[in-house]
Motif scaffolding. Structure first.
Motif, PDB file in Angstrom:
ATOM      1  N   SER A  15      41.126   4.366  50.946  1.00  0.00           N
ATOM      2  CA  SER A  15      39.898   3.637  51.771  1.00  0.00           C
ATOM      3  C   SER A  15      39.357   4.702  52.433  1.00  0.00           C
ATOM      4  O   SER A  15      37.971   4.441  52.654  1.00  0.00           O
ATOM      5  CB  SER A  15      40.218   2.329  52.401  1.00  0.00           C
ATOM      6  N   ARG A  16      39.761   5.777  52.796  1.00  0.00           N
ATOM      7  CA  ARG A  16      39.081   6.740  53.555  1.00  0.00           C
ATOM      8  C   ARG A  16      40.049   7.899  53.271  1.00  0.00           C
ATOM      9  O   ARG A  16      41.047   8.425  52.818  1.00  0.00           O
ATOM     10  CB  ARG A  16      39.381   6.326  55.059  1.00  0.00           C
ATOM     11  N   GLY A  17      39.406   9.139  53.992  1.00  0.00           N
ATOM     12  CA  GLY A  17      39.969  10.481  54.136  1.00  0.00           C
ATOM     13  C   GLY A  17      40.493  11.143  52.737  1.00  0.00           C
ATOM     14  O   GLY A  17      39.429  10.938  51.804  1.00  0.00           O
ATOM     15  N   ILE A  18      41.493  11.814  52.694  1.00  0.00           N
ATOM     16  CA  ILE A  18      41.913  12.340  51.339  1.00  0.00           C
ATOM     17  C   ILE A  18      41.868  11.487  50.407  1.00  0.00           C
ATOM     18  O   ILE A  18      41.450  11.863  49.148  1.00  0.00           O
ATOM     19  CB  ILE A  18      43.322  13.043  51.771  1.00  0.00           C
ATOM     20  N   GLY A  19      42.710  10.170  50.555  1.00  0.00           N
ATOM     21  CA  GLY A  19      42.666   9.201  49.494  1.00  0.00           C
ATOM     22  C   GLY A  19      41.502   8.944  48.773  1.00  0.00           C
ATOM     23  O   GLY A  19      41.202   8.676  47.636  1.00  0.00           O
ATOM     24  N   THR A 193      43.424  19.545  58.056  1.00  0.00           N
ATOM     25  CA  THR A 193      42.007  18.856  57.129  1.00  0.00           C
ATOM     26  C   THR A 193      41.479  17.860  57.975  1.00  0.00           C
ATOM     27  O   THR A 193      41.967  17.021  58.677  1.00  0.00           O
ATOM     28  CB  THR A 193      42.465  18.222  55.795  1.00  0.00           C
ATOM     29  N   GLU A 194      40.001  17.835  58.056  1.00  0.00           N
ATOM     30  CA  GLU A 194      39.316  16.825  58.862  1.00  0.00           C
ATOM     31  C   GLU A 194      39.164  15.444  58.109  1.00  0.00           C
ATOM     32  O   GLU A 194      38.715  15.186  57.050  1.00  0.00           O
ATOM     33  CB  GLU A 194      37.817  17.250  58.642  1.00  0.00           C
ATOM     34  N   THR A 195      40.285  14.603  58.538  1.00  0.00           N
ATOM     35  CA  THR A 195      40.303  13.310  58.376  1.00  0.00           C
ATOM     36  C   THR A 195      40.582  12.176  59.756  1.00  0.00           C
ATOM     37  O   THR A 195      40.300  12.892  61.023  1.00  0.00           O
ATOM     38  CB  THR A 195      41.681  12.931  57.651  1.00  0.00           C
ATOM     39  N   ASP A 196      40.281  11.028  59.701  1.00  0.00           N
ATOM     40  CA  ASP A 196      40.530  10.189  60.603  1.00  0.00           C
ATOM     41  C   ASP A 196      41.689  10.528  61.457  1.00  0.00           C
ATOM     42  O   ASP A 196      42.079  10.301  62.678  1.00  0.00           O
ATOM     43  CB  ASP A 196      40.713   8.691  60.132  1.00  0.00           C
ATOM     44  N   ASN A 198      43.052  13.420  61.815  1.00  0.00           N
ATOM     45  CA  ASN A 198      42.475  14.549  62.504  1.00  0.00           C
ATOM     46  C   ASN A 198      41.422  14.484  63.242  1.00  0.00           C
ATOM     47  O   ASN A 198      40.654  15.337  63.175  1.00  0.00           O
ATOM     48  CB  ASN A 198      42.774  15.906  61.771  1.00  0.00           C
ATOM     49  N   GLY A 199      41.091  13.399  63.739  1.00  0.00           N
ATOM     50  CA  GLY A 199      39.647  13.214  64.528  1.00  0.00           C
ATOM     51  C   GLY A 199      39.318  14.289  65.327  1.00  0.00           C
ATOM     52  O   GLY A 199      38.107  14.454  65.625  1.00  0.00           O
ATOM     53  N   TRP A 200      40.599  15.032  66.223  1.00  0.00           N
ATOM     54  CA  TRP A 200      40.039  15.738  67.005  1.00  0.00           C
ATOM     55  C   TRP A 200      39.283  16.957  66.445  1.00  0.00           C
ATOM     56  O   TRP A 200      38.377  17.836  67.186  1.00  0.00           O
ATOM     57  CB  TRP A 200      41.355  16.304  67.903  1.00  0.00           C
ATOM     58  N   LEU A 201      39.416  17.439  65.148  1.00  0.00           N
ATOM     59  CA  LEU A 201      38.322  18.494  64.650  1.00  0.00           C
ATOM     60  C   LEU A 201      37.062  18.325  64.787  1.00  0.00           C
ATOM     61  O   LEU A 201      36.432  19.372  64.951  1.00  0.00           O
ATOM     62  CB  LEU A 201      38.897  18.525  63.186  1.00  0.00           C
ATOM     63  N   SER A 202      36.587  16.997  64.515  1.00  0.00           N
ATOM     64  CA  SER A 202      35.183  16.880  64.744  1.00  0.00           C
ATOM     65  C   SER A 202      34.719  16.656  66.295  1.00  0.00           C
ATOM     66  O   SER A 202      33.602  16.736  66.527  1.00  0.00           O
ATOM     67  CB  SER A 202      34.816  15.726  64.095  1.00  0.00           C
ATOM     68  N   GLU A 203      35.707  16.362  67.213  1.00  0.00           N
ATOM     69  CA  GLU A 203      35.565  16.001  68.513  1.00  0.00           C
ATOM     70  C   GLU A 203      35.422  17.074  69.401  1.00  0.00           C
ATOM     71  O   GLU A 203      35.027  16.767  70.171  1.00  0.00           O
ATOM     72  CB  GLU A 203      36.461  14.645  68.737  1.00  0.00           C
ATOM     73  N   ASP A 204      36.045  17.884  68.864  1.00  0.00           N
ATOM     74  CA  ASP A 204      36.539  19.177  69.773  1.00  0.00           C
ATOM     75  C   ASP A 204      36.011  20.280  69.321  1.00  0.00           C
ATOM     76  O   ASP A 204      36.970  20.978  68.614  1.00  0.00           O
ATOM     77  CB  ASP A 204      38.158  18.957  70.307  1.00  0.00           C
ATOM     78  N   PRO A 205      34.850  21.140  69.502  1.00  0.00           N
ATOM     79  CA  PRO A 205      34.405  22.150  68.629  1.00  0.00           C
ATOM     80  C   PRO A 205      35.112  23.219  68.922  1.00  0.00           C
ATOM     81  O   PRO A 205      35.536  24.034  67.999  1.00  0.00           O
ATOM     82  CB  PRO A 205      33.073  22.368  69.142  1.00  0.00           C
ATOM     83  N   ARG A 219      38.044  28.394  57.843  1.00  0.00           N
ATOM     84  CA  ARG A 219      37.494  26.925  58.226  1.00  0.00           C
ATOM     85  C   ARG A 219      38.708  26.173  58.107  1.00  0.00           C
ATOM     86  O   ARG A 219      39.567  26.497  57.294  1.00  0.00           O
ATOM     87  CB  ARG A 219      36.391  26.489  57.221  1.00  0.00           C
ATOM     88  N   HIS A 220      38.616  24.840  58.563  1.00  0.00           N
ATOM     89  CA  HIS A 220      39.514  23.764  58.253  1.00  0.00           C
ATOM     90  C   HIS A 220      39.156  23.078  57.134  1.00  0.00           C
ATOM     91  O   HIS A 220      38.142  23.297  56.580  1.00  0.00           O
ATOM     92  CB  HIS A 220      39.688  22.850  59.407  1.00  0.00           C
TER      93      HIS A 220
END
Length: 260
Positions: A15-19, A193-196, A198-205, A219-220
């Motif tokens: 339903s989300r992310g890698i899947g 990988t940027e998924t829910d 690992n939300g910190w990847l998008s939240e913390d530049p 890059r991640h």
């Protein structure tokens, strides 16, 4: 693109992310995809809708792998939905992707409850989903497990790492067992990988820049990077590869961190 026209696939945790990326890639390659979800019905329906809008074929199936005390009932629900959606067709591809992490489950913070839930979803579910899927799977089919780089580098989230180590062992043993049926079993091991999850990847530049400095390609990862690797293992191009683990991580920790 690989050609999966006429094939069928079940992707857990799609339903989300890698899947979701895996489901969309397999469908783009021509497969009819069963999009499994646990509790995120709306997200699963979004995945199915995106696949249909792009001209692919997909349907949603539900099972909550983390429910205590009724694991068999959840599997029954999953496979009832799967068989209905397949409408008499065999299963060609199984992708065991569904997983959860509890960041508090360190050596100091792990509890029996967090341990049981992670092992239920990350280890028990792949085992028994595969067991139930094999009678539906044609000889020459494909099983792809989604693991993690935490099996080879240290992380404080020790219970999560233990579950993924178990999944790697599962894949090797299963590959040997199923070789006589021509079914390949391989493992894709994503890096950061940027998924829910690992939300910190998008939240913390700043954190994302630090991660980029650890990766040779600078890059991640994105979910599609992993989805493309899964599609390779699902294809005829990977017909003589089995029991292997592919690190899909952009060159994570190949050498000393680079300045950023």
């Amino acid at each position: 693109m690989t050609d999966l026209t006429g094939r069928t696939a079940l992707v857990t945790g799609a339903s989300r992310g890698i899947g979701r990326a895996v489901a969309r890639r397999l469908a783009a390659d021509g497969a009819l995809v069963a999009v499994h979800y646990g509790t995120g019905r709306a997200a699963a329906e979004e995945t199915v809708a995106a696949i249909l809008a792009a001209g692919g074929q997909a349907f949603a199936v539900r099972a909550d792998f983390g429910v205590a005390g009724d694991a068999e009932g959840e599997l029954d629900a999953l496979f009832a939905g799967l068989e209905q959606g397949l409408a008499g067709r065999s299963l060609d591809i199984l992708v065991n992707n569904a997983a959860v992490i509890d960041y508090s489950a360190t050596i100091d913070g792990a509890t029996p409850e967090s341990y049981d839930r992670m092992f239920a979803i990350n280890v028990r579910a792949p085992l028994f989903v595969t067991q139930r899927a094999l009678p539906l799977m044609r000889d020459g089919g494909r099983v792809v497990n989604v693991s993690s780089g935490v099996t080879w580098f240290a992380t404080p989230e020790i219970v999560y790492a233990m579950t993924k180590g178990a999944l790697n062992a599962f894949g090797r043993s299963l590959a040997h067992t199923l070789g006589e049926r021509g079914i390949t079993v391989n493992t894709v091991s994503p890096g950061i990988t940027e998924t829910d999850m690992n939300g910190w990847l998008s939240e913390d530049p700043e954190a994302a820049r630090h991660v980029a400095g650890l990766i040779s390609l600078g890059r991640h990862g994105q979910p599609a990077d992993v989805g493309d690797a899964v599609a390779f293992f699902a294809s005829d191009d990977a017909r003589w590869i089995t029991g292997q683990t592919l690190e899909v991580n952009g060159g994570l920790l190949l050498g000393p961190p680079r300045p950023r």
